[in-house]
Design an enzyme around this catalytic site. Structure first.
Site, mmCIF file in Angstrom:
data_model
loop_
_atom_site.group_PDB
_atom_site.id
_atom_site.type_symbol
_atom_site.label_atom_id
_atom_site.label_comp_id
_atom_site.label_asym_id
_atom_site.label_seq_id
_atom_site.Cartn_x
_atom_site.Cartn_y
_atom_site.Cartn_z
ATOM 1 N N TYR A 126 48.033 64.138 25.653
ATOM 2 C CA TYR A 126 46.794 64.468 26.374
ATOM 3 C C TYR A 126 46.732 63.820 27.756
ATOM 4 C CZ TYR A 126 45.483 64.770 21.388
ATOM 5 O OH TYR A 126 45.456 65.014 20.043
ATOM 6 N N GLY B 270 32.328 63.011 18.211
ATOM 7 C CA GLY B 270 32.746 63.292 19.588
ATOM 8 C C GLY B 270 32.310 62.329 20.660
ATOM 9 N N GLU C 70 29.414 62.696 12.446
ATOM 10 C CA GLU C 70 30.819 62.483 12.067
ATOM 11 C C GLU C 70 31.580 61.744 13.165
ATOM 12 O OE1 GLU C 70 32.157 66.505 11.695
ATOM 13 O OE2 GLU C 70 31.068 66.891 9.844
ATOM 14 N N CYS D 298 64.162 59.399 23.612
ATOM 15 C CA CYS D 298 65.001 60.120 24.577
ATOM 16 C C CYS D 298 64.322 61.336 25.162
ATOM 17 C CB CYS D 298 66.303 60.514 23.899
ATOM 18 S SG CYS D 298 67.102 59.067 23.246
ATOM 19 N N GLU D 299 63.183 61.154 25.761
ATOM 20 C CA GLU D 299 62.611 62.219 26.574
ATOM 21 C C GLU D 299 61.647 61.618 27.581
ATOM 22 O OE1 GLU D 299 59.788 64.911 24.428
ATOM 23 O OE2 GLU D 299 60.923 64.235 22.690
ATOM 24 N N TYR E 169 43.215 57.699 16.463
ATOM 25 C CA TYR E 169 44.238 58.674 16.838
ATOM 26 C C TYR E 169 45.508 57.975 17.326
ATOM 27 C CZ TYR E 169 40.039 61.474 16.497
ATOM 28 O OH TYR E 169 38.873 62.045 16.032
ATOM 29 N N GLY F 25 34.271 59.417 14.849
ATOM 30 C CA GLY F 25 35.568 58.860 14.490
ATOM 31 C C GLY F 25 35.993 57.851 15.543
ATOM 32 N N ARG F 26 36.254 58.378 16.738
ATOM 33 C CA ARG F 26 36.811 57.555 17.811
ATOM 34 C C ARG F 26 35.934 56.346 18.141
ATOM 35 N NH1 ARG F 26 40.141 59.931 21.819
ATOM 36 N NH2 ARG F 26 39.186 61.916 21.233
HETATM 37 N N1 LLP Z 1 34.118 66.171 13.331
HETATM 38 C C1 LLP Z 1 34.978 67.188 13.541
HETATM 39 C C2 LLP Z 1 34.729 68.474 12.894
HETATM 40 C C3 LLP Z 1 36.096 66.993 14.366
HETATM 41 O O1 LLP Z 1 36.943 68.011 14.582
HETATM 42 C C4 LLP Z 1 36.323 65.738 14.976
HETATM 43 C C5 LLP Z 1 37.481 65.496 15.819
HETATM 44 C C6 LLP Z 1 35.395 64.707 14.715
HETATM 45 C C7 LLP Z 1 34.296 64.962 13.891
HETATM 46 C C8 LLP Z 1 35.544 63.337 15.291
HETATM 47 O O2 LLP Z 1 35.509 63.307 16.673
HETATM 48 P P1 LLP Z 1 35.475 61.879 17.413
HETATM 49 O O3 LLP Z 1 34.158 61.225 17.103
HETATM 50 O O4 LLP Z 1 36.600 61.073 16.906
HETATM 51 O O5 LLP Z 1 35.632 62.242 18.831
HETATM 52 N N2 LLP Z 1 43.654 63.463 18.593
HETATM 53 C C9 LLP Z 1 42.679 63.612 19.658
HETATM 54 C C10 LLP Z 1 41.282 63.795 19.145
HETATM 55 C C11 LLP Z 1 41.114 64.966 18.211
HETATM 56 C C12 LLP Z 1 39.721 65.127 17.687
HETATM 57 C C13 LLP Z 1 39.639 66.208 16.684
HETATM 58 N N3 LLP Z 1 38.379 66.374 16.033
HETATM 59 C C14 LLP Z 1 42.781 62.415 20.598
HETATM 60 O O6 LLP Z 1 43.639 61.550 20.373
HETATM 61 O O7 LLP Z 1 42.049 62.341 21.570
#
Ligand code: LLP
Length: 422
Positions: free
Chosen positions: A318, A239, A275, A346-347, A375, A277-278
């Protein structure tokens, strides 16, 4: 910091000029930097240095096999949320003992797959899931290692669609009920409790919600240990936010996030899992696109790109802000004029930016969406029968297509027309 910089008047991914990739692969195309992915992974390693830890990359952010292989080789574990992601992680060479399985709706088939092929832990999100996992594990003559995801009822202060730690969200078990559910879990022969899991949301730009959530996890750890549970792992989710706007955003650094972890949980002697990701993938990628038309509108002009909401859905979904820059470096002091930047779908929702101040960009010119490595490609679709956007990975002065653009024959061949239609 990333490796997308202008040199000799042109934006590059590491040492590769983006126009070279655009000519060879076509546009739109995602371009990732291996050096940036590596750097971001190492920044987390440094932030947690000295703590027993495993970084389980949240592969939902970018699950290209090449990206997974690269991170796996650096020692990353993976956070997966589906059987498909599990299979991708394994195909990339990540061993089961480095894979955690998250998600509110794991099916019995997915449980069977992961249990059979090896898993570090399931992050269990409900009692029905707990009982189903117990039954599946017993059928297989196994014990499933689990952490229970607790919902700490903390406001992550992020976009409502990606906040997960409030009591009204579908995620986890209310922390107030955790002791009761752990007691149930301990009585199940197919379950081995190994820890606690928490994840409060994504794109967090403040450490205070983490501090609040981790403090609750620390208190719960003590309570559960007193109840006789072997709590040896804490999975803290992901997150941490990234600066989509470099001009006015400065999210906390992984180092400071690491300090919060040490301060709130360091004394417990637990193995820490995170965990992210982003933060690993986001600024390691751009979406490269070409301007199809510049169009005069009523009181506004439009840049119509060959990328659309099906390639990068974040702005439509978002209201996300992505920096969009010309690939040819604008002259110093170039005049900026507001323009709407849109795709061809087309939107009206297919709008990337409204009244965005931009230097002049004309038909045929290339632009790059920054911070598109997370993402982006993973959320792409073939809406409007637009081919799934390809992906390229750069390392130094070379690059490889790591997912090719499908041909329209391939796309059409996935459909079948039943005989009875005639
Ligand atoms: N762990 C769990 C259980 C999660 O649900 C998520 C993200 C992460 C880790 C990784 O979070 P990060 O470090 O990437 O923030 N599609 C959306 C983001 C959805 C995130 C969902 N869960 C966007 O484009 O902003």
């Amino acid at each position: 910091m990333d490796h997308f910089l202008y040199r000799d008047g042109v934006l590059r991914a590491e040492d590769v000029p983006l126009p070279e990739i655009a000519s060879a692969v076509g546009t739109p195309v995602y371009v990732y930097s291996a050096a940036t992915l590596t750097r971001h992974f190492r920044v987390f390693e440094e932030a947690l240095a000295g703590l027993d830890h495993l970084i389980c990359y949240a592969m939902k952010a970018n699950s290209n096999l090449a990206v997974l292989r690269l991170l796996g080789r650096l020692g990353a574990g993976m956070d997966v949320v589906s059987g498909g992601e599990y299979l991708r992680a394994r195909a990339a060479g990540v061993p089961g003992e480095r894979i955690v399985f998250s998600g509110v709706g794991k099916t019995r088939d997915e449980m069977r797959l992961a249990l059979g092929q090896g898993i570090r832990q399931f992050n269990v999100e409900s009692e029905p899931e707990l009982f189903a996992l117990d039954a599946v594990a017993r059928e297989m003559g196994l014990r499933a290692p689990i952490a229970i995801r607790v919902n700490p009822d903390v406001d992550a202060k992020t976009h409502a669609k990606i906040a997960t730690g409030k009591s009204e969200n579908k995620f986890g078990i209310p922390i107030a009920r955790a002791r009761a559910v752990y007691a149930e879990a301990a009585a199940l022969a197919g379950i081995a409790v190994v820890g606690i899991d928490v994840h409060i949301g994504s794109q967090l730009v403040d450490l205070a919600p983490y501090e609040a959530a981790f403090a609750k996890v620390a208190a719960l750890t003590a309570e559960l240990r007193a109840d006789g549970h072997d709590i040896r792992r804490l999975d803290l989710g992901g997150g941490l936010g990234i600066p989509y706007r470099r001009d006015n955003q400065a999210p906390p650094l992984p180092f400071d996030y690491g300090a919060v972890i040490r301060r709130t949980l360091g004394h417990l002697g637990c193995e820490i899992e995170i965990e992210p990701g982003r933060l690993i993938a986001g600024n390691a990628g751009v979406l490269l696109s070409r301007v199809i038309w510049r169009k005069r509108g009523e009181g506004r002009d439009f840049l119509i790109l060959d990328a659309a909401m099906n390639d990068l859905v974040r702005p439509a979904m978002y209201d996300a802000w992505h920096d969009i820059v010309p690939v040819s470096e604008p002259e110093a002091g170039a005049e900026l004029a507001p323009i709407d930047i849109v795709g061809p779908v087309c939107e009206t929702g297919d709008t990337f930016a409204t009244a965005r101040p931009m230097p002049f960009v004309g038909e045929g010119d290339l632009v790059a969406f920054r911070s598109a490595g997370a993402y982006g490609a993973v959320m792409a679709s073939e809406y409007n029968t637009r081919a799934l956007v390809p992906e390229v990975l750069v390392s130094g002065d070379h690059y490889a297509v790591v997912r090719a653009r499908p041909s329209f024959d391939e796309i059409l061949s996935r459909d079948t027309i039943p005989d009875w239609i005639g």
